[in-house]
Write a protein that holds these residues in place. Sequence first.
Motif, mmCIF file in Angstrom:
data_model
loop_
_atom_site.group_PDB
_atom_site.id
_atom_site.type_symbol
_atom_site.label_atom_id
_atom_site.label_comp_id
_atom_site.label_asym_id
_atom_site.label_seq_id
_atom_site.Cartn_x
_atom_site.Cartn_y
_atom_site.Cartn_z
ATOM 1 N N LEU A 355 -10.915 8.575 -1.171
ATOM 2 C CA LEU A 355 -10.663 7.428 -0.078
ATOM 3 C C LEU A 355 -9.467 7.293 0.302
ATOM 4 N N ARG A 356 -9.142 7.470 1.524
ATOM 5 C CA ARG A 356 -7.652 7.816 2.115
ATOM 6 C C ARG A 356 -7.436 6.855 3.186
ATOM 7 N N PHE A 357 -6.238 6.338 3.301
ATOM 8 C CA PHE A 357 -5.780 5.610 4.571
ATOM 9 C C PHE A 357 -4.294 5.701 4.548
ATOM 10 N N PHE A 358 -3.677 5.186 5.853
ATOM 11 C CA PHE A 358 -2.453 5.465 6.109
ATOM 12 C C PHE A 358 -1.758 4.180 6.568
ATOM 13 N N GLU A 375 -3.117 -3.549 -9.833
ATOM 14 C CA GLU A 375 -4.568 -4.035 -9.749
ATOM 15 C C GLU A 375 -5.575 -3.121 -10.486
ATOM 16 N N GLY A 376 -5.054 -2.112 -10.814
ATOM 17 C CA GLY A 376 -5.767 -1.179 -11.711
ATOM 18 C C GLY A 376 -6.554 -0.165 -10.968
ATOM 19 N N VAL A 377 -6.338 -0.382 -9.550
ATOM 20 C CA VAL A 377 -7.049 0.746 -8.650
ATOM 21 C C VAL A 377 -6.308 2.331 -8.707
ATOM 22 N N PRO A 378 -7.009 3.105 -8.917
ATOM 23 C CA PRO A 378 -6.550 4.845 -9.098
ATOM 24 C C PRO A 378 -5.897 5.266 -7.902
ATOM 25 N N ALA A 379 -4.758 4.688 -7.414
ATOM 26 C CA ALA A 379 -4.194 5.039 -6.357
ATOM 27 C C ALA A 379 -3.086 6.085 -6.394
ATOM 28 N N SER A 380 -2.801 7.051 -5.603
ATOM 29 C CA SER A 380 -1.627 7.707 -5.663
ATOM 30 C C SER A 380 -1.310 8.162 -4.054
ATOM 31 N N TYR A 419 0.122 13.499 5.782
ATOM 32 C CA TYR A 419 0.035 13.696 4.487
ATOM 33 C C TYR A 419 1.107 13.011 3.559
ATOM 34 N N HIS A 420 2.210 12.693 4.024
ATOM 35 C CA HIS A 420 3.354 12.008 3.398
ATOM 36 C C HIS A 420 3.131 10.426 3.650
ATOM 37 N N ARG A 421 2.532 10.124 4.048
ATOM 38 C CA ARG A 421 2.213 8.742 4.396
ATOM 39 C C ARG A 421 0.971 8.078 3.784
ATOM 40 N N GLU A 422 0.011 9.037 3.409
ATOM 41 C CA GLU A 422 -1.313 8.569 3.147
ATOM 42 C C GLU A 422 -1.272 7.932 1.416
ATOM 43 N N ILE A 423 -2.038 7.415 1.423
ATOM 44 C CA ILE A 423 -2.538 6.553 0.218
ATOM 45 C C ILE A 423 -3.943 7.013 -0.213
ATOM 46 N N ARG A 424 -4.210 7.556 -1.478
ATOM 47 C CA ARG A 424 -5.749 8.162 -1.622
ATOM 48 C C ARG A 424 -6.156 7.305 -2.960
ATOM 49 N N ILE A 425 -7.470 6.906 -2.867
ATOM 50 C CA ILE A 425 -7.974 6.328 -4.002
ATOM 51 C C ILE A 425 -8.927 7.297 -4.685
ATOM 52 N N ASP A 435 -18.159 -1.622 -10.983
ATOM 53 C CA ASP A 435 -16.768 -0.941 -11.068
ATOM 54 C C ASP A 435 -16.488 -0.579 -9.548
ATOM 55 N N CYS A 436 -17.316 -0.499 -8.549
ATOM 56 C CA CYS A 436 -17.170 -0.183 -7.165
ATOM 57 C C CYS A 436 -16.583 -1.438 -6.604
ATOM 58 N N ASP A 437 -17.436 -2.168 -6.897
ATOM 59 C CA ASP A 437 -17.047 -3.636 -6.363
ATOM 60 C C ASP A 437 -15.633 -4.133 -6.994
ATOM 61 N N ALA A 438 -15.369 -4.202 -8.020
ATOM 62 C CA ALA A 438 -14.011 -4.295 -8.440
ATOM 63 C C ALA A 438 -12.960 -3.619 -7.912
ATOM 64 N N VAL A 439 -13.152 -2.470 -7.543
ATOM 65 C CA VAL A 439 -12.174 -1.523 -6.887
ATOM 66 C C VAL A 439 -12.102 -1.931 -5.533
ATOM 67 N N ALA A 440 -13.128 -2.126 -4.651
ATOM 68 C CA ALA A 440 -13.053 -2.776 -3.418
ATOM 69 C C ALA A 440 -12.253 -3.817 -3.421
ATOM 70 N N LYS A 441 -12.570 -4.828 -4.429
ATOM 71 C CA LYS A 441 -11.910 -6.324 -4.349
ATOM 72 C C LYS A 441 -10.322 -6.099 -4.443
ATOM 73 N N GLY A 442 -10.015 -4.996 -5.538
ATOM 74 C CA GLY A 442 -8.473 -4.876 -5.788
ATOM 75 C C GLY A 442 -8.089 -4.226 -4.513
ATOM 76 N N ILE A 443 -8.526 -3.330 -3.668
ATOM 77 C CA ILE A 443 -8.170 -2.730 -2.461
ATOM 78 C C ILE A 443 -7.886 -4.020 -1.523
ATOM 79 N N ASN A 444 -8.967 -4.972 -1.281
ATOM 80 C CA ASN A 444 -8.894 -5.727 0.005
ATOM 81 C C ASN A 444 -7.705 -6.786 -0.859
ATOM 82 N N LYS A 445 -7.769 -7.029 -1.808
ATOM 83 C CA LYS A 445 -6.588 -8.099 -2.068
ATOM 84 C C LYS A 445 -5.180 -7.702 -1.890
#
Length: 461
Positions: A355-358, A375-380, A419-425, A435-445
Amino acid sequence: MTVISEKRPIVPGLRPPEFGSGTPPKEELAIHGGPRAFRQPRGQPQPKIGTDEFLAIARRFGFQPDAMARLRGAVSVADLPADGPNFAKYRVGRPAPSAGSQFEAAAREYFGSPYALGVSSGTGALHAAMVAVGAGPGKEVVVPGLGFLATAMAAVLAGATPVFCDVDDSLQMDPEKLEACLSPRTVALAPTHHWGGVADMEPIIAIARKHKLAVIEDCAQSPGATYHGQRVGTIGDIGCFSISAYKIIGAGEGGLVLAKDERQFDRINQLAESGGLWRPDRFAPPRYEGELFAGTNYRMSELEAAADVVQLGKLDAVVGRYRQAYHRILGQLQRVREVRPQRLNDRAGVLGYLLRFFPRTEGLRAKLLTALRAEGVPASSPGPDTGPDWHFCGDMFPLRPYLTTASGPQRCQVAADLYHREIRIAIDQWWTSEDCDAVAKGINKVLTAYGAAVGHTAVGW
Ligand SMILES: Cc1ncc(COP(=O)(O)O)c(C=O)c1O
Protein backbone atom coordinates in the motif's frame (compact mmCIF):
# COMPACT_ATOMS: atom_id res chain seq x y z
CA MET A 1 58.45 -54.10 -22.96
CA THR A 2 58.88 -54.79 -26.68
CA VAL A 3 58.62 -51.70 -28.77
CA ILE A 4 57.71 -52.33 -32.37
CA SER A 5 59.04 -49.79 -34.76
CA GLU A 6 57.20 -49.38 -38.02
CA LYS A 7 60.58 -48.89 -39.68
CA ARG A 8 61.96 -52.21 -38.43
CA PRO A 9 62.96 -54.30 -41.46
CA ILE A 10 61.02 -57.54 -41.85
CA VAL A 11 63.43 -60.42 -42.26
CA PRO A 12 61.98 -63.13 -44.58
CA GLY A 13 60.91 -66.26 -42.62
CA LEU A 14 60.86 -64.39 -39.31
CA ARG A 15 57.40 -63.38 -37.93
CA PRO A 16 57.15 -60.13 -35.96
CA PRO A 17 56.55 -60.75 -32.26
CA GLU A 18 52.91 -60.89 -31.01
CA PHE A 19 51.60 -58.45 -28.39
CA GLY A 20 52.05 -59.73 -24.85
CA SER A 21 53.87 -62.93 -24.00
CA GLY A 22 53.28 -66.02 -26.08
CA THR A 23 50.59 -66.54 -28.67
CA PRO A 24 47.04 -66.56 -27.27
CA PRO A 25 44.86 -69.41 -28.47
CA LYS A 26 42.71 -68.33 -31.37
CA GLU A 27 38.98 -68.12 -30.43
CA GLU A 28 36.07 -68.20 -32.75
CA LEU A 29 34.69 -64.71 -33.36
CA ALA A 30 31.11 -64.16 -32.20
CA ILE A 31 30.15 -63.17 -35.75
CA HIS A 32 31.31 -66.69 -36.81
CA GLY A 33 29.28 -68.41 -34.09
CA GLY A 34 31.83 -68.24 -31.25
CA PRO A 35 30.97 -67.32 -27.62
CA ARG A 36 30.23 -63.65 -26.88
CA ALA A 37 33.02 -61.97 -24.96
CA PHE A 38 30.72 -59.84 -22.80
CA ARG A 39 27.23 -60.89 -21.85
CA GLN A 40 25.49 -59.71 -18.71
CA PRO A 41 27.39 -57.07 -16.69
CA ARG A 42 28.11 -58.28 -13.14
CA GLY A 43 28.04 -54.71 -11.75
CA GLN A 44 24.70 -53.93 -10.14
CA PRO A 45 23.48 -50.50 -11.29
CA GLN A 46 22.25 -48.12 -8.64
CA PRO A 47 19.81 -45.33 -9.49
CA LYS A 48 21.56 -42.14 -10.49
CA ILE A 49 19.40 -40.26 -8.04
CA GLY A 50 18.30 -42.12 -4.94
CA THR A 51 17.29 -41.67 -1.35
CA ASP A 52 20.35 -39.61 -0.43
CA GLU A 53 19.62 -36.94 -2.99
CA PHE A 54 15.95 -36.69 -2.04
CA LEU A 55 16.82 -36.44 1.61
CA ALA A 56 19.54 -33.87 0.88
CA ILE A 57 16.88 -31.71 -0.75
CA ALA A 58 14.56 -32.13 2.22
CA ARG A 59 17.41 -31.40 4.66
CA ARG A 60 18.43 -28.30 2.71
CA PHE A 61 14.95 -26.86 3.11
CA GLY A 62 14.69 -27.50 6.82
CA PHE A 63 12.43 -30.51 7.40
CA GLN A 64 12.31 -31.61 11.04
CA PRO A 65 13.95 -34.95 12.09
CA ASP A 66 10.62 -36.80 12.40
CA ALA A 67 9.59 -35.60 8.94
CA MET A 68 12.99 -36.70 7.63
CA ALA A 69 12.42 -40.17 9.10
CA ARG A 70 9.04 -40.39 7.40
CA LEU A 71 10.54 -39.18 4.13
CA ARG A 72 13.29 -41.78 4.36
CA GLY A 73 10.61 -44.41 4.74
CA ALA A 74 8.69 -43.08 1.77
CA VAL A 75 11.69 -42.67 -0.51
CA SER A 76 13.43 -45.99 -0.52
CA VAL A 77 16.06 -46.96 -3.08
CA ALA A 78 14.24 -50.23 -3.59
CA ASP A 79 11.29 -48.28 -4.96
CA LEU A 80 13.32 -46.53 -7.60
CA PRO A 81 14.00 -47.93 -11.04
CA ALA A 82 17.64 -48.58 -11.85
CA ASP A 83 17.76 -45.96 -14.57
CA GLY A 84 15.95 -43.17 -12.84
CA PRO A 85 14.60 -40.81 -11.94
CA ASN A 86 16.80 -38.35 -13.78
CA PHE A 87 14.84 -35.13 -13.24
CA ALA A 88 14.91 -34.28 -16.95
CA LYS A 89 12.04 -32.56 -18.67
CA TYR A 90 12.41 -34.51 -21.89
CA ARG A 91 12.34 -38.19 -20.92
CA VAL A 92 12.20 -40.49 -23.88
CA GLY A 93 10.15 -43.65 -23.44
CA ARG A 94 8.68 -42.77 -20.05
CA PRO A 95 4.91 -43.07 -19.80
CA ALA A 96 4.45 -40.40 -17.09
CA PRO A 97 4.31 -36.81 -18.33
CA SER A 98 7.17 -34.67 -17.10
CA ALA A 99 6.54 -32.22 -14.26
CA GLY A 100 7.54 -29.49 -16.73
CA SER A 101 4.75 -30.38 -19.12
CA GLN A 102 2.31 -30.68 -16.21
CA PHE A 103 3.27 -27.22 -15.06
CA GLU A 104 2.84 -25.83 -18.57
CA ALA A 105 -0.59 -27.48 -18.88
CA ALA A 106 -1.59 -26.01 -15.50
CA ALA A 107 -0.37 -22.56 -16.61
CA ARG A 108 -2.29 -22.75 -19.91
CA GLU A 109 -5.44 -23.61 -18.02
CA TYR A 110 -4.99 -21.05 -15.23
CA PHE A 111 -4.24 -18.17 -17.59
CA GLY A 112 -6.44 -19.36 -20.47
CA SER A 113 -3.38 -19.03 -22.70
CA PRO A 114 -2.80 -21.16 -25.82
CA TYR A 115 0.97 -21.47 -25.21
CA ALA A 116 3.04 -21.71 -22.04
CA LEU A 117 6.70 -22.54 -21.47
CA GLY A 118 8.30 -23.13 -18.08
CA VAL A 119 11.83 -21.70 -17.93
CA SER A 120 14.58 -21.37 -15.36
CA SER A 121 14.05 -17.70 -14.42
CA GLY A 122 12.04 -14.57 -15.06
CA THR A 123 15.10 -13.06 -16.74
CA GLY A 124 15.25 -16.06 -19.08
CA ALA A 125 11.54 -15.64 -19.81
CA LEU A 126 12.07 -11.97 -20.72
CA HIS A 127 15.15 -12.69 -22.85
CA ALA A 128 13.26 -15.34 -24.83
CA ALA A 129 10.29 -12.97 -25.26
CA MET A 130 12.53 -10.14 -26.50
CA VAL A 131 14.16 -12.35 -29.10
CA ALA A 132 10.78 -13.78 -30.12
CA VAL A 133 9.43 -10.35 -31.06
CA GLY A 134 12.53 -9.39 -33.02
CA ALA A 135 14.43 -7.29 -30.49
CA GLY A 136 18.04 -7.35 -31.64
CA PRO A 137 20.90 -5.14 -32.79
CA GLY A 138 19.67 -1.76 -34.03
CA LYS A 139 16.25 -2.19 -32.38
CA GLU A 140 14.74 -0.56 -29.31
CA VAL A 141 12.37 -1.73 -26.58
CA VAL A 142 10.51 0.70 -24.33
CA VAL A 143 10.62 -0.23 -20.64
CA PRO A 144 9.31 1.65 -17.58
CA GLY A 145 11.48 3.91 -15.44
CA LEU A 146 10.30 1.93 -12.40
CA GLY A 147 10.33 -1.85 -12.48
CA PHE A 148 13.26 -4.18 -12.15
CA LEU A 149 16.46 -4.02 -14.16
CA ALA A 150 15.87 -7.52 -15.60
CA THR A 151 13.35 -6.13 -18.12
CA ALA A 152 15.81 -3.64 -19.60
CA MET A 153 18.64 -6.13 -19.24
CA ALA A 154 16.72 -8.71 -21.29
CA ALA A 155 16.50 -6.21 -24.14
CA VAL A 156 20.28 -5.75 -23.91
CA LEU A 157 20.84 -9.52 -23.84
CA ALA A 158 18.85 -9.72 -27.06
CA GLY A 159 21.18 -7.10 -28.57
CA ALA A 160 18.63 -4.27 -28.48
CA THR A 161 18.61 -0.92 -26.66
CA PRO A 162 16.23 -0.26 -23.75
CA VAL A 163 14.50 3.13 -23.77
CA PHE A 164 13.09 4.24 -20.41
CA CYS A 165 9.58 5.69 -20.28
CA ASP A 166 8.56 7.74 -17.25
CA VAL A 167 5.80 6.62 -14.88
CA ASP A 168 2.72 8.46 -13.61
CA ASP A 169 1.26 8.58 -10.08
CA SER A 170 0.25 4.93 -10.38
CA LEU A 171 4.04 4.26 -10.47
CA GLN A 172 3.39 2.36 -13.72
CA MET A 173 4.50 3.24 -17.27
CA ASP A 174 2.82 6.53 -18.24
CA PRO A 175 0.90 5.92 -21.52
CA GLU A 176 0.84 9.68 -22.16
CA LYS A 177 4.64 9.75 -22.39
CA LEU A 178 4.95 6.56 -24.39
CA GLU A 179 4.77 7.92 -27.92
CA ALA A 180 7.64 10.33 -27.22
CA CYS A 181 9.80 7.24 -26.52
CA LEU A 182 9.19 5.65 -29.92
CA SER A 183 11.52 5.73 -32.90
CA PRO A 184 11.63 3.89 -36.23
CA ARG A 185 13.80 1.34 -34.40
CA THR A 186 11.21 0.49 -31.71
CA VAL A 187 9.94 -3.10 -31.92
CA ALA A 188 8.25 -3.62 -28.56
CA LEU A 189 6.74 -2.07 -25.44
CA ALA A 190 7.54 -3.94 -22.24
CA PRO A 191 5.43 -2.59 -19.35
CA THR A 192 6.08 -4.03 -15.90
CA HIS A 193 3.15 -4.59 -13.58
CA HIS A 194 4.95 -3.01 -10.72
CA TRP A 195 4.85 -4.53 -7.19
CA GLY A 196 1.38 -5.96 -7.03
CA GLY A 197 -0.12 -3.18 -9.17
CA VAL A 198 -1.15 -3.24 -12.82
CA ALA A 199 -0.04 -1.07 -15.72
CA ASP A 200 -2.69 0.85 -17.64
CA MET A 201 -2.87 -1.66 -20.47
CA GLU A 202 -5.72 -0.23 -22.56
CA PRO A 203 -3.87 2.88 -23.81
CA ILE A 204 -0.60 0.93 -23.97
CA ILE A 205 -2.15 -1.69 -26.26
CA ALA A 206 -3.78 1.05 -28.38
CA ILE A 207 -0.40 2.73 -28.93
CA ALA A 208 1.22 -0.64 -29.73
CA ARG A 209 -1.46 -1.46 -32.32
CA LYS A 210 -1.20 2.01 -33.87
CA HIS A 211 2.57 1.67 -34.34
CA LYS A 212 2.57 -2.11 -35.01
CA LEU A 213 4.65 -2.91 -31.95
CA ALA A 214 4.69 -6.07 -29.84
CA VAL A 215 3.72 -5.91 -26.17
CA ILE A 216 5.65 -7.95 -23.61
CA GLU A 217 4.14 -7.82 -20.11
CA ASP A 218 6.56 -8.30 -17.22
CA CYS A 219 4.31 -9.87 -14.58
CA ALA A 220 7.02 -11.04 -12.19
CA GLN A 221 5.74 -8.81 -9.39
CA SER A 222 1.99 -9.21 -9.97
CA PRO A 223 1.05 -12.79 -10.89
CA GLY A 224 -2.69 -13.32 -10.57
CA ALA A 225 -3.50 -9.59 -10.78
CA THR A 226 -6.15 -8.54 -13.32
CA TYR A 227 -6.77 -5.51 -15.50
CA HIS A 228 -10.38 -4.94 -16.60
CA GLY A 229 -11.09 -8.52 -15.55
CA GLN A 230 -8.28 -10.08 -17.59
CA ARG A 231 -5.25 -11.70 -15.99
CA VAL A 232 -2.01 -9.82 -16.54
CA GLY A 233 0.26 -11.73 -18.87
CA THR A 234 -2.58 -12.45 -21.29
CA ILE A 235 -3.32 -8.89 -22.41
CA GLY A 236 -0.27 -8.20 -24.58
CA ASP A 237 1.41 -10.60 -27.00
CA ILE A 238 3.69 -12.30 -24.48
CA GLY A 239 3.50 -12.53 -20.69
CA CYS A 240 6.64 -13.17 -18.61
CA PHE A 241 6.73 -14.31 -14.99
CA SER A 242 9.39 -15.04 -12.41
CA ILE A 243 8.47 -17.87 -10.06
CA SER A 244 11.48 -17.60 -7.82
CA ALA A 245 11.41 -18.03 -4.06
CA TYR A 246 11.42 -14.24 -3.74
CA LYS A 247 8.09 -13.86 -5.52
CA ILE A 248 4.59 -14.40 -4.18
CA ILE A 249 4.55 -17.90 -5.64
CA GLY A 250 7.63 -19.94 -6.40
CA ALA A 251 9.78 -22.51 -4.69
CA GLY A 252 13.31 -21.92 -5.95
CA GLU A 253 14.27 -20.42 -9.29
CA GLY A 254 11.84 -20.51 -12.17
CA GLY A 255 10.00 -18.56 -14.82
CA LEU A 256 7.07 -18.80 -17.19
CA VAL A 257 6.37 -17.41 -20.66
CA LEU A 258 2.84 -17.18 -22.07
CA ALA A 259 2.29 -16.56 -25.78
CA LYS A 260 -0.58 -16.31 -28.24
CA ASP A 261 1.19 -16.72 -31.58
CA GLU A 262 2.56 -20.11 -32.64
CA ARG A 263 5.60 -18.73 -34.48
CA GLN A 264 6.50 -16.45 -31.59
CA PHE A 265 6.18 -19.44 -29.29
CA ASP A 266 8.55 -21.43 -31.54
CA ARG A 267 11.09 -18.62 -31.23
CA ILE A 268 10.64 -18.51 -27.44
CA ASN A 269 11.34 -22.25 -27.40
CA GLN A 270 14.34 -21.94 -29.68
CA LEU A 271 15.97 -19.26 -27.54
CA ALA A 272 15.20 -21.06 -24.28
CA GLU A 273 15.99 -24.58 -25.45
CA SER A 274 18.37 -24.43 -28.34
CA GLY A 275 19.12 -28.12 -27.92
CA GLY A 276 16.14 -28.49 -30.23
CA LEU A 277 14.36 -31.04 -28.04
CA TRP A 278 11.23 -28.93 -28.29
CA ARG A 279 10.96 -29.56 -32.05
CA PRO A 280 8.89 -32.38 -33.54
CA ASP A 281 12.03 -33.45 -35.43
CA ARG A 282 15.05 -32.20 -33.55
CA PHE A 283 17.63 -32.33 -36.34
CA ALA A 284 15.43 -31.31 -39.26
CA PRO A 285 16.34 -28.19 -41.23
CA PRO A 286 14.31 -25.04 -40.50
CA ARG A 287 10.65 -25.44 -41.39
CA TYR A 288 10.40 -21.73 -42.15
CA GLU A 289 12.57 -18.62 -42.21
CA GLY A 290 13.45 -17.48 -38.67
CA GLU A 291 12.62 -20.75 -36.88
CA LEU A 292 16.19 -21.65 -35.96
CA PHE A 293 18.96 -19.47 -34.57
CA ALA A 294 21.56 -19.64 -31.82
CA GLY A 295 19.90 -19.79 -28.43
CA THR A 296 20.71 -20.93 -24.94
CA ASN A 297 19.33 -23.23 -22.26
CA TYR A 298 16.75 -21.80 -19.88
CA ARG A 299 15.03 -25.18 -19.39
CA MET A 300 13.03 -25.47 -16.18
CA SER A 301 14.23 -28.12 -13.75
CA GLU A 302 11.80 -30.93 -13.00
CA LEU A 303 12.19 -30.30 -9.26
CA GLU A 304 11.14 -26.70 -9.74
CA ALA A 305 8.29 -27.66 -12.06
CA ALA A 306 6.91 -30.22 -9.61
CA ALA A 307 6.82 -27.60 -6.85
CA ASP A 308 5.42 -24.95 -9.19
CA VAL A 309 2.42 -27.08 -10.18
CA VAL A 310 1.47 -26.97 -6.51
CA GLN A 311 2.41 -23.28 -6.16
CA LEU A 312 0.24 -22.30 -9.13
CA GLY A 313 -2.66 -24.16 -7.53
CA LYS A 314 -2.29 -21.88 -4.51
CA LEU A 315 -2.10 -18.59 -6.43
CA ASP A 316 -5.80 -17.67 -6.35
CA ALA A 317 -5.96 -18.17 -2.60
CA VAL A 318 -2.79 -16.08 -2.10
CA VAL A 319 -4.16 -13.28 -4.30
CA GLY A 320 -7.53 -13.44 -2.49
CA ARG A 321 -5.94 -13.07 0.93
CA TYR A 322 -3.76 -10.12 -0.12
CA ARG A 323 -6.67 -8.36 -1.82
CA GLN A 324 -8.97 -8.80 1.14
CA ALA A 325 -6.42 -7.37 3.59
CA TYR A 326 -5.45 -4.53 1.22
CA HIS A 327 -9.00 -3.41 0.56
CA ARG A 328 -10.02 -3.70 4.18
CA ILE A 329 -7.24 -1.29 5.14
CA LEU A 330 -7.63 0.99 2.12
CA GLY A 331 -11.34 1.35 2.81
CA GLN A 332 -10.69 2.78 6.27
CA LEU A 333 -7.99 5.31 5.45
CA GLN A 334 -8.57 8.99 5.89
CA ARG A 335 -7.42 11.48 3.32
CA VAL A 336 -5.15 14.29 4.38
CA ARG A 337 -4.17 17.19 2.21
CA GLU A 338 -0.45 16.62 2.49
CA VAL A 339 -0.45 12.97 1.36
CA ARG A 340 -1.44 11.66 -2.07
CA PRO A 341 -2.41 7.98 -2.39
CA GLN A 342 -0.94 5.93 -5.24
CA ARG A 343 -3.41 5.95 -8.13
CA LEU A 344 -4.66 2.48 -9.04
CA ASN A 345 -5.16 1.54 -12.69
CA ASP A 346 -7.60 -1.18 -11.65
CA ARG A 347 -8.72 -0.95 -8.04
CA ALA A 348 -10.30 -4.41 -7.95
CA GLY A 349 -7.58 -6.08 -9.98
CA VAL A 350 -4.46 -5.19 -8.05
CA LEU A 351 -2.74 -7.84 -6.03
CA GLY A 352 -2.25 -5.45 -3.14
CA TYR A 353 0.73 -6.53 -1.14
CA LEU A 354 2.09 -2.99 -1.00
CA LEU A 355 0.00 0.00 0.00
CA ARG A 356 1.76 3.15 -1.18
CA PHE A 357 1.36 6.90 -0.75
CA PHE A 358 3.34 10.05 -1.35
CA PRO A 359 3.85 12.70 1.36
CA ARG A 360 4.06 16.18 -0.13
CA THR A 361 7.61 16.90 1.08
CA GLU A 362 10.74 14.97 1.96
CA GLY A 363 10.54 16.31 5.53
CA LEU A 364 7.03 14.95 5.96
CA ARG A 365 8.07 11.58 4.47
CA ALA A 366 10.74 11.16 7.14
CA LYS A 367 8.37 12.16 9.98
CA LEU A 368 5.58 9.86 8.82
CA LEU A 369 7.95 6.95 8.40
CA THR A 370 9.29 7.27 11.95
CA ALA A 371 5.81 7.67 13.43
CA LEU A 372 4.33 4.75 11.47
CA ARG A 373 7.11 2.44 12.59
CA ALA A 374 6.60 3.54 16.18
CA GLU A 375 2.94 2.49 15.82
CA GLY A 376 4.12 -0.95 14.68
CA VAL A 377 2.98 -0.41 11.09
CA PRO A 378 5.42 -2.16 8.69
CA ALA A 379 6.32 0.95 6.72
CA SER A 380 9.40 1.49 4.59
CA SER A 381 10.56 3.93 1.97
CA PRO A 382 13.24 3.97 -0.71
CA GLY A 383 13.85 7.61 0.20
CA PRO A 384 17.04 9.57 -0.44
CA ASP A 385 18.57 8.23 2.79
CA THR A 386 18.51 4.63 1.53
CA GLY A 387 21.01 3.18 -0.94
CA PRO A 388 20.63 2.72 -4.69
CA ASP A 389 18.01 0.27 -5.83
CA TRP A 390 17.66 -1.67 -9.07
CA HIS A 391 13.94 -0.85 -9.27
CA PHE A 392 14.63 2.74 -10.28
CA CYS A 393 16.23 3.21 -13.70
CA GLY A 394 18.69 5.84 -12.48
CA ASP A 395 20.29 3.23 -10.21
CA MET A 396 20.54 0.43 -12.77
CA PHE A 397 24.33 0.61 -12.89
CA PRO A 398 24.84 -2.63 -14.87
CA LEU A 399 23.02 -0.81 -17.70
CA ARG A 400 25.22 2.27 -17.48
CA PRO A 401 25.81 2.68 -21.24
CA TYR A 402 22.06 3.00 -21.73
CA LEU A 403 21.52 5.40 -18.84
CA THR A 404 23.51 8.28 -20.24
CA THR A 405 21.70 8.66 -23.54
CA ALA A 406 18.72 10.92 -24.20
CA SER A 407 16.47 7.87 -23.76
CA GLY A 408 17.85 7.28 -20.26
CA PRO A 409 16.61 8.14 -16.77
CA GLN A 410 16.82 11.91 -17.13
CA ARG A 411 13.50 11.73 -18.92
CA CYS A 412 12.04 9.82 -15.92
CA GLN A 413 11.63 12.76 -13.54
CA VAL A 414 8.32 11.57 -12.09
CA ALA A 415 9.82 8.17 -11.33
CA ALA A 416 12.79 9.79 -9.60
CA ASP A 417 10.58 12.08 -7.54
CA LEU A 418 7.77 9.70 -6.52
CA TYR A 419 9.97 6.68 -5.92
CA HIS A 420 12.11 8.56 -3.45
CA ARG A 421 9.13 10.21 -1.77
CA GLU A 422 6.90 7.20 -1.41
CA ILE A 423 6.01 5.35 1.76
CA ARG A 424 4.97 1.73 1.39
CA ILE A 425 3.17 -0.48 3.85
CA ALA A 426 3.84 -4.21 3.40
CA ILE A 427 0.53 -6.06 3.69
CA ASP A 428 0.64 -9.57 5.11
CA GLN A 429 -1.73 -12.06 3.50
CA TRP A 430 -2.20 -13.80 6.85
CA TRP A 431 -3.44 -10.75 8.75
CA THR A 432 -6.83 -11.20 10.37
CA SER A 433 -9.56 -8.56 10.13
CA GLU A 434 -8.44 -7.29 13.55
CA ASP A 435 -4.84 -7.04 12.34
CA CYS A 436 -5.97 -5.03 9.31
CA ASP A 437 -8.11 -2.74 11.44
CA ALA A 438 -5.21 -2.13 13.82
CA VAL A 439 -2.87 -1.27 10.92
CA ALA A 440 -5.50 1.06 9.40
CA LYS A 441 -5.93 2.73 12.79
CA GLY A 442 -2.15 3.19 13.10
CA ILE A 443 -1.93 4.78 9.64
CA ASN A 444 -4.89 7.09 10.36
CA LYS A 445 -3.43 8.14 13.72
CA VAL A 446 -0.20 9.21 12.05
CA LEU A 447 -1.75 10.79 8.94
CA THR A 448 -4.16 12.93 10.92
CA ALA A 449 -1.50 13.94 13.43
CA TYR A 450 0.72 15.35 10.67
CA GLY A 451 -1.79 16.33 7.99
CA ALA A 452 -5.02 18.24 7.61
CA ALA A 453 -7.90 15.81 7.18
CA VAL A 454 -9.99 16.27 4.04
CA GLY A 455 -12.63 13.77 5.00
CA HIS A 456 -13.26 10.11 4.87
CA THR A 457 -15.02 8.82 1.76
CA ALA A 458 -17.21 5.74 1.74
CA VAL A 459 -14.38 3.79 0.10
CA GLY A 460 -11.58 5.39 2.03
CA TRP A 461 -8.73 6.13 -0.34
C1 LIG B 1 9.71 -7.13 -12.49
C2 LIG B 1 10.72 -8.24 -12.54
N1 LIG B 1 11.09 -8.73 -13.72
C3 LIG B 1 11.96 -9.75 -13.82
C4 LIG B 1 12.55 -10.30 -12.71
C5 LIG B 1 13.59 -11.34 -12.87
O1 LIG B 1 13.19 -12.60 -12.41
P1 LIG B 1 14.27 -13.70 -12.01
O2 LIG B 1 14.92 -13.25 -10.76
O3 LIG B 1 13.46 -14.95 -11.83
O4 LIG B 1 15.23 -13.82 -13.15
C6 LIG B 1 12.19 -9.83 -11.44
C7 LIG B 1 12.80 -10.43 -10.23
O5 LIG B 1 13.08 -9.81 -9.26
C8 LIG B 1 11.26 -8.76 -11.35
O6 LIG B 1 10.89 -8.25 -10.17
